[in-house]
Enzyme design. Structure first.
Site, PDB file in Angstrom:
ATOM      1  N   CYS A  16     -77.367  40.298 -29.141  1.00 44.58           N
ATOM      2  CA  CYS A  16     -77.609  41.621 -29.715  1.00 44.58           C
ATOM      3  C   CYS A  16     -76.309  42.386 -29.890  1.00 44.58           C
ATOM      4  O   CYS A  16     -76.155  43.186 -30.797  1.00 44.58           O
ATOM      5  CB  CYS A  16     -78.558  42.385 -28.788  1.00 44.58           C
ATOM      6  SG  CYS A  16     -78.975  44.054 -29.326  1.00 44.58           S
ATOM      7  N   GLY A  44     -84.035  44.472 -22.262  1.00 46.08           N
ATOM      8  CA  GLY A  44     -83.080  43.719 -23.070  1.00 46.08           C
ATOM      9  C   GLY A  44     -82.768  44.458 -24.357  1.00 46.08           C
ATOM     10  O   GLY A  44     -82.910  45.683 -24.437  1.00 46.08           O
ATOM     11  N   CYS A  45     -82.358  43.742 -25.375  1.00 47.90           N
ATOM     12  CA  CYS A  45     -82.003  44.349 -26.663  1.00 47.90           C
ATOM     13  C   CYS A  45     -83.155  45.211 -27.175  1.00 47.90           C
ATOM     14  O   CYS A  45     -84.290  44.755 -27.281  1.00 47.90           O
ATOM     15  CB  CYS A  45     -81.675  43.260 -27.676  1.00 47.90           C
ATOM     16  SG  CYS A  45     -81.251  43.896 -29.321  1.00 47.90           S
ATOM     17  N   PHE A  46     -82.871  46.459 -27.489  1.00 49.11           N
ATOM     18  CA  PHE A  46     -83.952  47.379 -27.855  1.00 49.11           C
ATOM     19  C   PHE A  46     -84.534  47.152 -29.240  1.00 49.11           C
ATOM     20  O   PHE A  46     -85.600  47.677 -29.548  1.00 49.11           O
ATOM     21  CB  PHE A  46     -83.542  48.842 -27.685  1.00 49.11           C
ATOM     22  CG  PHE A  46     -82.177  49.253 -28.188  1.00 49.11           C
ATOM     23  CD1 PHE A  46     -81.580  48.659 -29.288  1.00 49.11           C
ATOM     24  CD2 PHE A  46     -81.482  50.282 -27.549  1.00 49.11           C
ATOM     25  CE1 PHE A  46     -80.335  49.063 -29.752  1.00 49.11           C
ATOM     26  CE2 PHE A  46     -80.238  50.697 -28.000  1.00 49.11           C
ATOM     27  CZ  PHE A  46     -79.660  50.084 -29.106  1.00 49.11           C
ATOM     28  N   TRP A  47     -83.901  46.371 -30.089  1.00 48.08           N
ATOM     29  CA  TRP A  47     -84.412  46.169 -31.449  1.00 48.08           C
ATOM     30  C   TRP A  47     -85.817  45.575 -31.444  1.00 48.08           C
ATOM     31  O   TRP A  47     -86.706  46.031 -32.155  1.00 48.08           O
ATOM     32  CB  TRP A  47     -83.478  45.262 -32.242  1.00 48.08           C
ATOM     33  CG  TRP A  47     -82.130  45.849 -32.493  1.00 48.08           C
ATOM     34  CD1 TRP A  47     -81.764  47.158 -32.418  1.00 48.08           C
ATOM     35  CD2 TRP A  47     -80.947  45.128 -32.850  1.00 48.08           C
ATOM     36  NE1 TRP A  47     -80.436  47.305 -32.710  1.00 48.08           N
ATOM     37  CE2 TRP A  47     -79.907  46.085 -32.984  1.00 48.08           C
ATOM     38  CE3 TRP A  47     -80.660  43.790 -33.077  1.00 48.08           C
ATOM     39  CZ2 TRP A  47     -78.596  45.722 -33.330  1.00 48.08           C
ATOM     40  CZ3 TRP A  47     -79.373  43.424 -33.421  1.00 48.08           C
ATOM     41  CH2 TRP A  47     -78.343  44.383 -33.547  1.00 48.08           C
TER      42      TRP A  47
END
Length: 217
Positions: A16, A44-47
């Site tokens: 990310c 983890g990665c907010f996307w």
């Protein structure tokens, strides 16, 4: 053949961090604002986490941001160094009459691996830690109980390392991070990592009628 293997390896090494695109997108869902409550998760990665929660009935909006750190107005670049103490998080505004805190917790633990310390896949660092940020003691109790239930269920093999801590301040991420996957589905990290996870999420929760009709197609 060597070139093909290089491409495959590069896909698996995607993370990310540093995958930026300035294209922006906004969320325009309308709900009764008076009934909304808020909860903040780090998975983890907010996307990916943001995209999935934004599909749910009862969630007005999921906003990507930062929490748990020691600096004011953190930027994505600063948080990515791991030196600010912040985690990438998603804050949800939801209507508890439509979707419960317990359901959101169940989905949260589905969307990430709560047994890996400061890591989700190839995303490594304290900014990717598993975390639940509570607003008051009542929510702390619900978070700790939900964590115990999920851990005892055996859905994940191992001891949970999810941090349960009081939310001191939520900092919204830069605008280009909001709705990032929807705006950039062909971006390498999105197509290789986020897209498949969203598809798995839809398959699992769509059958429960928790998704908006247009999102479960």
């Amino acid at each position: 053949m060597k070139k093909f293997l290089t491409i495959i390896l590069s896909t698996f090494l995607l993370s990310c961090n540093g995958q930026e695109n300035k294209k922006e997108i906004t969320n325009n869902k309308k709900m009764d604002k008076e009934n909304l409550e808020y909860v903040t998760f780090g998975g983890g990665c907010f996307w990916c986490v943001e995209s999935c929660f934004n599909m749910l009935k009862g969630v007005d909006v999921a906003v990507s941001g930062y929490a748990g750190g020691h600096t004011k107005n953190p930027t994505y670049e600063e948080v990515s160094t791991g030196k600010t103490g912040h985690a990438e998080v998603v804050q949800l505004a939801y209507d508890p009459k439509i979707i419960s805190y317990e359901q959101l917790m169940d989905i949260f633990f589905f969307l990430h691996d709560p047994t890996t310390l400061n890591r989700q896949g190839n995303d490594v660092g304290t900014q990717y830690r598993s975390a639940i940020f509570y607003k008051d003691e009542a929510e702390k109790v619900k978070a700790e109980e939900g964590l115990k239930i999920s851990e005892a269920s055996g859905k994940w093999n191992g001891k949970y390392v999810t941090e349960v801590t009081k939310l001191e301040k939520f900092w919204p991420a830069e605008q280009y991070h909001q709705g990032y996957y929807e705006a950039n589905p062909t971006q390498p990290y999105c197509s290789a990592i986020v897209g498949p996870k969203i598809a798995k999420f839809k398959k699992h929760y769509g059958a429960l009628g928790m998704l908006n009709p247009e999102d479960s197609e």
